[in-house]
Scaffold this motif. Sequence first.
Motif, PDB file in Angstrom:
ATOM      1  N   CYS A 304       0.856  -1.194   0.000  1.00  0.00           N
ATOM      2  CA  CYS A 304       0.000   0.000   0.000  1.00  0.00           C
ATOM      3  C   CYS A 304       0.886   1.236   0.000  1.00  0.00           C
ATOM      4  O   CYS A 304       0.729   2.147   0.805  1.00  0.00           O
ATOM      5  CB  CYS A 304      -0.898   0.014   1.234  1.00  0.00           C
ATOM      6  SG  CYS A 304      -1.910  -1.452   1.488  1.00  0.00           S
ATOM      7  N   ALA A 305       1.854   1.270  -0.901  1.00  0.00           N
ATOM      8  CA  ALA A 305       2.930   2.263  -0.829  1.00  0.00           C
ATOM      9  C   ALA A 305       2.681   3.513  -1.650  1.00  0.00           C
ATOM     10  O   ALA A 305       3.496   4.425  -1.609  1.00  0.00           O
ATOM     11  CB  ALA A 305       4.246   1.615  -1.255  1.00  0.00           C
ATOM     12  N   ASN A 306       1.616   3.597  -2.400  1.00  0.00           N
ATOM     13  CA  ASN A 306       1.127   4.680  -3.271  1.00  0.00           C
ATOM     14  C   ASN A 306       1.438   4.369  -4.727  1.00  0.00           C
ATOM     15  O   ASN A 306       2.197   3.452  -5.039  1.00  0.00           O
ATOM     16  CB  ASN A 306       1.584   6.093  -2.847  1.00  0.00           C
ATOM     17  CG  ASN A 306       3.026   6.451  -3.161  1.00  0.00           C
ATOM     18  OD1 ASN A 306       3.524   6.190  -4.267  1.00  0.00           O
ATOM     19  ND2 ASN A 306       3.711   7.056  -2.198  1.00  0.00           N
ATOM     20  N   CYS A 531      -3.004  -2.700  -2.826  1.00  0.00           N
ATOM     21  CA  CYS A 531      -4.204  -1.875  -2.639  1.00  0.00           C
ATOM     22  C   CYS A 531      -3.794  -0.464  -2.238  1.00  0.00           C
ATOM     23  O   CYS A 531      -3.339  -0.226  -1.119  1.00  0.00           O
ATOM     24  CB  CYS A 531      -5.100  -2.485  -1.563  1.00  0.00           C
ATOM     25  SG  CYS A 531      -6.674  -1.611  -1.363  1.00  0.00           S
ATOM     26  N   ASP A 532      -3.908   0.441  -3.178  1.00  0.00           N
ATOM     27  CA  ASP A 532      -3.680   1.871  -2.954  1.00  0.00           C
ATOM     28  C   ASP A 532      -4.126   2.591  -4.207  1.00  0.00           C
ATOM     29  O   ASP A 532      -4.897   2.031  -5.005  1.00  0.00           O
ATOM     30  CB  ASP A 532      -2.212   2.159  -2.595  1.00  0.00           C
ATOM     31  CG  ASP A 532      -1.202   1.632  -3.607  1.00  0.00           C
ATOM     32  OD1 ASP A 532      -1.568   1.484  -4.792  1.00  0.00           O
ATOM     33  OD2 ASP A 532      -0.043   1.364  -3.234  1.00  0.00           O
ATOM     34  N   GLY A 533      -3.659   3.799  -4.452  1.00  0.00           N
ATOM     35  CA  GLY A 533      -4.071   4.516  -5.655  1.00  0.00           C
ATOM     36  C   GLY A 533      -3.696   3.809  -6.935  1.00  0.00           C
ATOM     37  O   GLY A 533      -4.341   4.003  -7.971  1.00  0.00           O
ATOM     38  N   SER A 534      -2.670   2.962  -6.890  1.00  0.00           N
ATOM     39  CA  SER A 534      -2.255   2.248  -8.097  1.00  0.00           C
ATOM     40  C   SER A 534      -3.320   1.279  -8.577  1.00  0.00           C
ATOM     41  O   SER A 534      -3.343   0.911  -9.755  1.00  0.00           O
ATOM     42  CB  SER A 534      -0.941   1.501  -7.852  1.00  0.00           C
ATOM     43  OG  SER A 534      -1.098   0.478  -6.894  1.00  0.00           O
ATOM     44  N   SER A 535      -4.234   0.847  -7.691  1.00  0.00           N
ATOM     45  CA  SER A 535      -5.253  -0.138  -8.069  1.00  0.00           C
ATOM     46  C   SER A 535      -6.357   0.443  -8.932  1.00  0.00           C
ATOM     47  O   SER A 535      -7.088  -0.307  -9.597  1.00  0.00           O
ATOM     48  CB  SER A 535      -5.897  -0.734  -6.808  1.00  0.00           C
ATOM     49  OG  SER A 535      -4.942  -1.188  -5.887  1.00  0.00           O
ATOM     50  N   ILE A 548     -10.013   5.012  -2.300  1.00  0.00           N
ATOM     51  CA  ILE A 548      -8.880   4.160  -1.934  1.00  0.00           C
ATOM     52  C   ILE A 548      -9.147   3.485  -0.593  1.00  0.00           C
ATOM     53  O   ILE A 548      -8.893   2.281  -0.428  1.00  0.00           O
ATOM     54  CB  ILE A 548      -7.590   5.002  -1.891  1.00  0.00           C
ATOM     55  CG1 ILE A 548      -7.188   5.433  -3.308  1.00  0.00           C
ATOM     56  CG2 ILE A 548      -6.449   4.230  -1.231  1.00  0.00           C
ATOM     57  CD1 ILE A 548      -6.091   6.481  -3.347  1.00  0.00           C
ATOM     58  N   GLN A 549      -9.684   4.230   0.372  1.00  0.00           N
ATOM     59  CA  GLN A 549      -9.962   3.624   1.678  1.00  0.00           C
ATOM     60  C   GLN A 549     -11.112   2.634   1.608  1.00  0.00           C
ATOM     61  O   GLN A 549     -11.069   1.580   2.258  1.00  0.00           O
ATOM     62  CB  GLN A 549     -10.264   4.709   2.706  1.00  0.00           C
ATOM     63  CG  GLN A 549      -9.020   5.426   3.187  1.00  0.00           C
ATOM     64  CD  GLN A 549      -9.254   6.166   4.480  1.00  0.00           C
ATOM     65  OE1 GLN A 549     -10.158   7.004   4.572  1.00  0.00           O
ATOM     66  NE2 GLN A 549      -8.446   5.885   5.491  1.00  0.00           N
ATOM     67  N   ALA A 550     -12.148   2.938   0.832  1.00  0.00           N
ATOM     68  CA  ALA A 550     -13.251   1.981   0.682  1.00  0.00           C
ATOM     69  C   ALA A 550     -12.751   0.682   0.068  1.00  0.00           C
ATOM     70  O   ALA A 550     -13.130  -0.420   0.504  1.00  0.00           O
ATOM     71  CB  ALA A 550     -14.352   2.598  -0.177  1.00  0.00           C
ATOM     72  N   LEU A 551     -11.897   0.778  -0.941  1.00  0.00           N
ATOM     73  CA  LEU A 551     -11.313  -0.419  -1.549  1.00  0.00           C
ATOM     74  C   LEU A 551     -10.491  -1.202  -0.538  1.00  0.00           C
ATOM     75  O   LEU A 551     -10.482  -2.436  -0.540  1.00  0.00           O
ATOM     76  CB  LEU A 551     -10.447  -0.032  -2.747  1.00  0.00           C
ATOM     77  CG  LEU A 551     -11.184   0.496  -3.981  1.00  0.00           C
ATOM     78  CD1 LEU A 551     -10.188   1.102  -4.973  1.00  0.00           C
ATOM     79  CD2 LEU A 551     -12.009  -0.597  -4.655  1.00  0.00           C
ATOM     80  N   ALA A 552      -9.789  -0.498   0.354  1.00  0.00           N
ATOM     81  CA  ALA A 552      -8.970  -1.178   1.355  1.00  0.00           C
ATOM     82  C   ALA A 552      -9.837  -1.927   2.355  1.00  0.00           C
ATOM     83  O   ALA A 552      -9.504  -3.063   2.752  1.00  0.00           O
ATOM     84  CB  ALA A 552      -8.072  -0.167   2.070  1.00  0.00           C
TER      85      ALA A 552
END
Length: 568
Positions: A304-306, A531-535, A548-552
């Motif tokens: 989850c590194a961005n 899982c982060d903005g890259s997804s 991003i948080q909802a996906l997490a």
Amino acid sequence: MSDRAAGLGAVGRRGFLTGRTGTRFQTREEVDAVVVGSGAAGGVMARELARAGWSVVVLEQGAYRTAADANHDEWDTWFDMELIGRGDPQRYRPDADTEPRDWSELPPATYARTVGGSSAHFAGNYWRFRPLDFQERSLLGPIAGTSFADWPIDYDELEPYYTRVDWEVGVSGVPVHGDPPRSRGYPHPPLPVKSSGVLFERGCRALGLPVSPSPLAILSEPRPGRAPCVQCGACSGYICEMGAKSSSLATMIPEAEATGRCEIRAGSTVHRIETDASGRATEVVYFDADGTEQAQRARVVVVCANGAETPRLLLMSESSRHPQGLANGSGYVGRNLMYNGYASVRGAFSEPLNEFKGVTATRLCMEWYASDPARGFYGGGGLDARFTPNEPVIFALTGMPLDGPSWGADFRRGLADFYTRSMDVAVHSTSLPLATNTITLDPERTDRFGRPGIMVTYLDHDDDLATMRFLQDRGAEILDAAGAHTIWKTPVRPQSIGFHLLGTARMGDDPDASVVDRYHRAHEVPNLVVCDGSSLVTGGRGQPTMTIQALAFRAAEHLVEAGRRGEV
């Protein structure tokens, strides 16, 4: 999964950032999960896995800052880049045929290096994506030269997790007509309206445009262990020592630590992910704060590194089994970088507004959210009322009218006038995914650990630039209707700096056209989660953090269930 960490000296939560738990794991012992990154997604993953009984180590390259470390000094923050950091080499080029250049102001991929990640210094705008964002490729058809695609999930599937974000991190707002469907209201009422919000609403009403309070991940009233916003004005770019800003630093991280099963290992710069002969991830190799190489073994690795650091790590983790980089058989790691569009228009008024106080934005208009073929280009977005930058030195350098004096007595008088009497209408818009917009490893530059630097290749699609200009014109109309006596626009140019780093390890059902599946598990590595903005498959309309948080939350729930079934 094991409960080995339970009871290892956990310290109960004593208030926002007052202390850390005593939980410590040995690198030689296998933990259930290593989470790389502690930002919007990493904090959620850590808390959810720890609460499910997993032993969790979070590796974060930045420092663990407390409330006492919060710093409102604009020079330290924006010139010395206290949170962003200067030590990591990055270079930018608009295309692969252009000689890359070093950055002299903000890095091309801009993010905070601190526990809490960029959520620690964000402005707190928490818009949900709308149903069309997930299926826009089907609605509009293909767009030549892009990798425009539908998501493998739809809004209805993500809606319960949006609601969890609202209630579990603390979002302030009010449901209004035109919002995407929601199963529950907000836990907190909106923040007080600012002068810019009043004027923005006046202009919108005069033009017959809908306007609504801005939903913000900032508290308008107290929550346990956290104070509400005190209207200090230091939101965007700064850590909130009150805990009013609902960052991972104030919400998810302390709650993960409070389980006694989560260790936050700050100052840990990850170098690679190792895999075994069967293709499973086995350990995460990193440099500790002293520069010593370490390795933490784990059953599951969660990255989850961005949207810049995640592809960098996957590409650095190449091996004979993964010669293009870990989980990169499709070639999609690092491709389809999206920044989101941003532009602004400023208006000056005859009376003081004093916009340097309070939260960043309190009113927004979503009239042009959807793409309209009649405009002649793809794209849409939202407008909000704000004052950026609100720091006096940066305002003096960048915020004044472009055709006015830039030095001397007239400049000084103008500065005193415009700083207290102006506001912006900000554009937040779409960004098309292009295979040519990439994060790759720099073949020439390395950091102090010998890791390859980040090479950013990025050029906005013409439609994205047209969308920014279109919405900027609408913002000028709103300011005029609100009574601004002077209006000036920041020229819309191709962006070389991005704060939203999206799309570089996209999710999808097709392993040949994505990196992770619909639950964020890598197609090629069964115990690797990204899982982060890259997804993200598309970038929405400029405010991706809530998504991003909802996906997490959703990815963590699936991962826990998969663990119970013995699949990871």
